[in-house]
Structure formats: structure tokens, C-alpha cells
Motif scaffolding. Structure first.
Motif, PDB file in Angstrom:
ATOM      1  N   THR A  53      -2.188   5.835   5.962  1.00  0.00           N
ATOM      2  CA  THR A  53      -1.607   7.173   5.927  1.00  0.00           C
ATOM      3  C   THR A  53      -1.739   7.731   4.526  1.00  0.00           C
ATOM      4  OG1 THR A  53       0.036   6.517   7.596  1.00  0.00           O
ATOM      5  CG2 THR A  53       0.445   8.570   6.393  1.00  0.00           C
ATOM      6  N   LEU A  54      -2.375   8.889   4.407  1.00  0.00           N
ATOM      7  CA  LEU A  54      -2.462   9.573   3.122  1.00  0.00           C
ATOM      8  C   LEU A  54      -1.220  10.446   2.987  1.00  0.00           C
ATOM      9  CD1 LEU A  54      -4.242   9.995   0.627  1.00  0.00           C
ATOM     10  CD2 LEU A  54      -5.323  11.909   1.823  1.00  0.00           C
ATOM     11  N   LEU A  55      -0.276   9.997   2.179  1.00  0.00           N
ATOM     12  CA  LEU A  55       0.988  10.702   2.031  1.00  0.00           C
ATOM     13  C   LEU A  55       0.786  11.972   1.213  1.00  0.00           C
ATOM     14  CD1 LEU A  55       3.306   7.653   1.246  1.00  0.00           C
ATOM     15  CD2 LEU A  55       2.794   8.674   3.465  1.00  0.00           C
ATOM     16  N   ASP A  56       1.400  13.055   1.665  1.00  0.00           N
ATOM     17  CA  ASP A  56       1.240  14.342   0.998  1.00  0.00           C
ATOM     18  C   ASP A  56       1.854  14.329  -0.393  1.00  0.00           C
ATOM     19  OD1 ASP A  56      -0.069  15.382   3.160  1.00  0.00           O
ATOM     20  OD2 ASP A  56       1.697  16.379   4.005  1.00  0.00           O
ATOM     21  N   ALA A  57       1.258  15.112  -1.284  1.00  0.00           N
ATOM     22  CA  ALA A  57       1.827  15.292  -2.610  1.00  0.00           C
ATOM     23  C   ALA A  57       3.113  16.105  -2.522  1.00  0.00           C
ATOM     24  CB  ALA A  57       0.824  16.002  -3.514  1.00  0.00           C
ATOM     25  N   THR A  58       3.965  15.939  -3.520  1.00  0.00           N
ATOM     26  CA  THR A  58       5.196  16.720  -3.619  1.00  0.00           C
ATOM     27  C   THR A  58       5.171  17.469  -4.950  1.00  0.00           C
ATOM     28  OG1 THR A  58       6.445  14.975  -4.739  1.00  0.00           O
ATOM     29  CG2 THR A  58       6.404  14.926  -2.320  1.00  0.00           C
ATOM     30  N   ALA A  59       6.225  18.225  -5.200  1.00  0.00           N
ATOM     31  CA  ALA A  59       6.308  18.954  -6.470  1.00  0.00           C
ATOM     32  C   ALA A  59       6.419  18.004  -7.654  1.00  0.00           C
ATOM     33  CB  ALA A  59       7.507  19.896  -6.438  1.00  0.00           C
ATOM     34  N   ASP A  60       6.905  16.779  -7.407  1.00  0.00           N
ATOM     35  CA  ASP A  60       7.144  15.835  -8.491  1.00  0.00           C
ATOM     36  C   ASP A  60       6.016  14.834  -8.700  1.00  0.00           C
ATOM     37  OD1 ASP A  60       9.695  16.946  -8.917  1.00  0.00           O
ATOM     38  OD2 ASP A  60      10.522  15.737  -7.289  1.00  0.00           O
ATOM     39  N   ALA A  61       5.155  14.632  -7.706  1.00  0.00           N
ATOM     40  CA  ALA A  61       4.154  13.576  -7.812  1.00  0.00           C
ATOM     41  C   ALA A  61       2.985  13.862  -6.889  1.00  0.00           C
ATOM     42  CB  ALA A  61       4.782  12.222  -7.441  1.00  0.00           C
ATOM     43  N   PRO A  62       1.787  13.348  -7.241  1.00  0.00           N
ATOM     44  CA  PRO A  62       0.648  13.475  -6.336  1.00  0.00           C
ATOM     45  C   PRO A  62       0.844  12.588  -5.111  1.00  0.00           C
ATOM     46  CG  PRO A  62       0.094  12.084  -8.211  1.00  0.00           C
ATOM     47  CD  PRO A  62       1.451  12.656  -8.482  1.00  0.00           C
ATOM     48  N   GLY A  63      -0.038  12.719  -4.143  1.00  0.00           N
ATOM     49  CA  GLY A  63       0.072  11.918  -2.938  1.00  0.00           C
ATOM     50  C   GLY A  63      -0.205  10.448  -3.212  1.00  0.00           C
ATOM     51  N   ALA A  64       0.010   9.628  -2.188  1.00  0.00           N
ATOM     52  CA  ALA A  64      -0.233   8.192  -2.284  1.00  0.00           C
ATOM     53  C   ALA A  64      -0.873   7.727  -0.984  1.00  0.00           C
ATOM     54  CB  ALA A  64       1.078   7.443  -2.541  1.00  0.00           C
ATOM     55  N   LEU A  65      -1.522   6.576  -1.042  1.00  0.00           N
ATOM     56  CA  LEU A  65      -2.111   5.983   0.148  1.00  0.00           C
ATOM     57  C   LEU A  65      -1.233   4.834   0.598  1.00  0.00           C
ATOM     58  CD1 LEU A  65      -4.502   5.816   2.159  1.00  0.00           C
ATOM     59  CD2 LEU A  65      -5.567   4.185   0.573  1.00  0.00           C
ATOM     60  N   LEU A  66      -0.821   4.850   1.859  1.00  0.00           N
ATOM     61  CA  LEU A  66       0.031   3.811   2.422  1.00  0.00           C
ATOM     62  C   LEU A  66      -0.771   3.033   3.451  1.00  0.00           C
ATOM     63  CD1 LEU A  66       2.952   2.614   2.626  1.00  0.00           C
ATOM     64  CD2 LEU A  66       3.313   4.224   4.518  1.00  0.00           C
ATOM     65  N   VAL A  67      -0.819   1.700   3.304  1.00  0.00           N
ATOM     66  CA  VAL A  67      -1.509   0.814   4.241  1.00  0.00           C
ATOM     67  C   VAL A  67      -0.464  -0.088   4.881  1.00  0.00           C
ATOM     68  CG1 VAL A  67      -3.306  -0.922   4.549  1.00  0.00           C
ATOM     69  CG2 VAL A  67      -3.570   0.854   2.796  1.00  0.00           C
ATOM     70  N   GLU A  68      -0.395  -0.074   6.203  1.00  0.00           N
ATOM     71  CA  GLU A  68       0.595  -0.877   6.922  1.00  0.00           C
ATOM     72  C   GLU A  68      -0.112  -1.843   7.866  1.00  0.00           C
ATOM     73  OE1 GLU A  68       4.295   1.822   7.846  1.00  0.00           O
ATOM     74  OE2 GLU A  68       2.454   2.971   8.112  1.00  0.00           O
ATOM     75  N   VAL A  69       0.216  -3.111   7.744  1.00  0.00           N
ATOM     76  CA  VAL A  69      -0.325  -4.152   8.623  1.00  0.00           C
ATOM     77  C   VAL A  69       0.789  -4.581   9.556  1.00  0.00           C
ATOM     78  CG1 VAL A  69      -1.400  -6.418   8.754  1.00  0.00           C
ATOM     79  CG2 VAL A  69      -1.924  -4.895   6.825  1.00  0.00           C
ATOM     80  N   ALA A  70       0.630  -4.261  10.832  1.00  0.00           N
ATOM     81  CA  ALA A  70       1.690  -4.533  11.800  1.00  0.00           C
ATOM     82  C   ALA A  70       1.620  -5.947  12.350  1.00  0.00           C
ATOM     83  CB  ALA A  70       1.611  -3.529  12.952  1.00  0.00           C
ATOM     84  N   ASP A  71       0.433  -6.555  12.341  1.00  0.00           N
ATOM     85  CA  ASP A  71       0.275  -7.894  12.915  1.00  0.00           C
ATOM     86  C   ASP A  71       0.845  -8.958  11.976  1.00  0.00           C
ATOM     87  OD1 ASP A  71      -1.150  -6.768  15.041  1.00  0.00           O
ATOM     88  OD2 ASP A  71      -3.014  -6.828  13.887  1.00  0.00           O
ATOM     89  N   SER A  72       1.307 -10.042  12.570  1.00  0.00           N
ATOM     90  CA  SER A  72       1.799 -11.178  11.791  1.00  0.00           C
ATOM     91  C   SER A  72       0.687 -12.218  11.725  1.00  0.00           C
ATOM     92  CB  SER A  72       3.060 -11.772  12.431  1.00  0.00           C
ATOM     93  OG  SER A  72       3.545 -12.847  11.658  1.00  0.00           O
TER      94      SER A  72
ATOM     95  N   ARG B 100       5.548   5.367  -8.840  1.00  0.00           N
ATOM     96  CA  ARG B 100       5.162   6.197  -7.700  1.00  0.00           C
ATOM     97  C   ARG B 100       4.766   5.342  -6.502  1.00  0.00           C
ATOM     98  NH1 ARG B 100       1.648  10.777 -11.024  1.00  0.00           N
ATOM     99  NH2 ARG B 100       3.459  12.045 -11.663  1.00  0.00           N
ATOM    100  N   ALA B 101       4.091   4.223  -6.748  1.00  0.00           N
ATOM    101  CA  ALA B 101       3.756   3.322  -5.649  1.00  0.00           C
ATOM    102  C   ALA B 101       5.025   2.736  -5.032  1.00  0.00           C
ATOM    103  CB  ALA B 101       2.830   2.215  -6.138  1.00  0.00           C
ATOM    104  N   ALA B 102       5.989   2.383  -5.880  1.00  0.00           N
ATOM    105  CA  ALA B 102       7.261   1.854  -5.370  1.00  0.00           C
ATOM    106  C   ALA B 102       7.991   2.899  -4.537  1.00  0.00           C
ATOM    107  CB  ALA B 102       8.136   1.390  -6.535  1.00  0.00           C
ATOM    108  N   ALA B 103       7.974   4.151  -4.999  1.00  0.00           N
ATOM    109  CA  ALA B 103       8.632   5.226  -4.247  1.00  0.00           C
ATOM    110  C   ALA B 103       7.946   5.453  -2.909  1.00  0.00           C
ATOM    111  CB  ALA B 103       8.625   6.513  -5.077  1.00  0.00           C
ATOM    112  N   ALA B 104       6.608   5.342  -2.873  1.00  0.00           N
ATOM    113  CA  ALA B 104       5.888   5.513  -1.614  1.00  0.00           C
ATOM    114  C   ALA B 104       6.288   4.444  -0.612  1.00  0.00           C
ATOM    115  CB  ALA B 104       4.384   5.474  -1.869  1.00  0.00           C
ATOM    116  N   LEU B 105       6.467   3.207  -1.071  1.00  0.00           N
ATOM    117  CA  LEU B 105       6.916   2.140  -0.180  1.00  0.00           C
ATOM    118  C   LEU B 105       8.356   2.377   0.282  1.00  0.00           C
ATOM    119  CD1 LEU B 105       5.575  -1.114  -1.899  1.00  0.00           C
ATOM    120  CD2 LEU B 105       4.778  -0.099   0.238  1.00  0.00           C
ATOM    121  N   ARG B 106       9.200   2.745  -0.663  1.00  0.00           N
ATOM    122  CA  ARG B 106      10.629   2.910  -0.376  1.00  0.00           C
ATOM    123  C   ARG B 106      10.894   4.078   0.571  1.00  0.00           C
ATOM    124  NH1 ARG B 106      11.834   3.169  -5.243  1.00  0.00           N
ATOM    125  NH2 ARG B 106      11.973   5.427  -5.470  1.00  0.00           N
TER     126      ARG B 106
END
Length: 211
Positions: free
Chosen positions: A6-25, A123-129
Motif C-alpha cells: 500500500t502506497l500511503l498518501d502524503a500528509t501536510a506533515d510528511a511525504p507518503g510511505a510504502l507499507l508491505v504486509e505479509v499475512a501468511d505465517s 516516519r517509518a515508525a509512524a507509518a507502522l503505528r
């Protein structure tokens, strides 16, 4: 292995981020960023509070619109800052791995940029959180884009193909203080000539049925 990007949208405070989620165990996974522009000595690689932070050695102060540092952070991830040459692929002249991030699955990884390693890592931590909030906001914006589509074919397949092209075009829009262009690929550090917008339009409307 299934991963959702998911390419997360930028906000007024920070540029966007890329989120990678692995659902499988599937146990532990290791993410290994590979670059090819320079040799092993051409990059600065740090463990910034649990995030892998990478910058080019000759670009440690911002010039123009390109940020300096890339941070990669995983949920409960472990960082290695080892830099090494690897076998190049995809026709590249060289391959250099700039550290690794190892995490347990299911899990998430976020990538973000900043002008300092601390800023990029935060910013990466905020994207995860705030991943769920960012995803919901992006979904609302995508739905709003489709609601504003003026051409509505009666054929369902044509309608879905047009919606896909609309969303893909939006994902490739690059805006700065002076202009708006459509990139020929994922936005990066290069400046985009105006003709790149025209070169991008035809592939966007190539309906392969995979949408």
C-alpha cells in the motif's frame, strides 16, 4: 507467500510511505534492499533506533526536492547494517545489498524518507503505528476518485477496466511546487520531462483483465 503493498498518501506533515504486509505465517523473513548505482563504499548504512537507514555517501545534505535518507522498519524487526556486493539481476551492471531487516510473519514493513536518519526512521515508525488510519484515508480518497468518474460504461468489464486505469493514473501523479506530471514508473529521484506523461497514458489503458 502473499504480500499486500500500500502506497500511503502524503500528509501536510510528511511525504507518503510504502507499507508491505505479509499475512501468511511462514516464519522469519529477511528483507534485503539491493541498489546498483554505486559500489559498496558508496552508501551510508545505519541502525537508527531499530530501523535500517540508507543514504548515498555523496548526498548527505538535501539539494532540491530529493530527500536524503530511506528508512526501512519492520514490526519487531532486527536490523543488520552489513553492506556487500551480490549477483546483479535485471540487466544491472552491479548489485549491492545495503543491510537487511528480519521480521517474523505475519508482519509489516514500512519504508519512508527524510532529510536525516532520525526523521526517516520516525516516519517509518509512524507509518507502522498508524497503518489502519492511513489505509482507511486512502481508501476513502480512492472511492472519491471513482465517484467523480464521468464516463460510466454499462458493461461491467469495461467499467472495471476504466476504474483500474483511473486509479493507476492517480498513483503515478507526481506533484511539486511548480508542476504536475505523470511518472513513467514508480516516483523516484529523477526529474520527469513533460513527455513522460504522454508516454504513460497508453500502457495505463492496456486492459489485460488482471484488475
Amino acid at each position: 507467500l502473499t504480500a499486500r503493498l500500500t502506497l500511503l498518501d502524503a500528509t501536510a506533515d510528511a511525504p507518503g510511505a510504502l507499507l508491505v504486509e505479509v499475512a501468511d505465517s511462514v516464519g522469519a523473513l529477511t528483507l534485503r534492499p539491493v541498489v546498483s548505482a554505486r559500489g559498496p563504499n558508496g552508501y551510508n548504512v545505519l541502525d537508527e533506533s531499530g530501523a535500517l537507514a540508507v543514504a548515498r555517501g555523496n548526498y548527505l545534505n538535501r539539494r532540491g526536492r530529493r530527500p536524503v535518507w530511506l528508512a526501512v522498519r519492520a514490526t519487531d524487526g532486527t536490523v543488520s547494517t552489513r553492506v556487500a556486493e551480490v549477483e546483479p539481476d535485471a540487466g544491472r551492471a552491479r548489485g549491492v545489498t545495503v543491510g537487511t531487516v528480519t521480521f517474523e510473519t505475519p508482519g509489516r514493513v514500512a519504508m519512508a524518507v527524510g532529510d536525516t536518519p532520525e526523521e526517516a526512521a520516525a516516519r517509518a515508525a509512524a507509518a507502522l503505528r498508524e497503518a489502519e488510519t492511513h489505509r482507511a484515508r486512502r481508501a476513502e480518497r480512492m472511492a472519491s476518485l471513482l465517484d467523480r468518474t464521468y464516463v460510466r460504461p454499462s458493461d461491467d468489464r469495461q467499467r472495471r477496466a476504466l476504474a483500474w486505469a483511473h486509479l493507476m493514473a492517480d498513483a503515478l501523479v507526481v506533484r511539486d511546487s511548480v508542476r504536475t506530471t505523470v511518472a513513467e514508473g514508480l516516483p523516484g529521484s529523477l526529474r520527469f520531462p513533460g513527455r513522460s506523461t504522454l508516454r504513460t497514458l497508453a500502457p495505463l489503458f492496456l486492459a489485460t483483465g488482471d484488475f
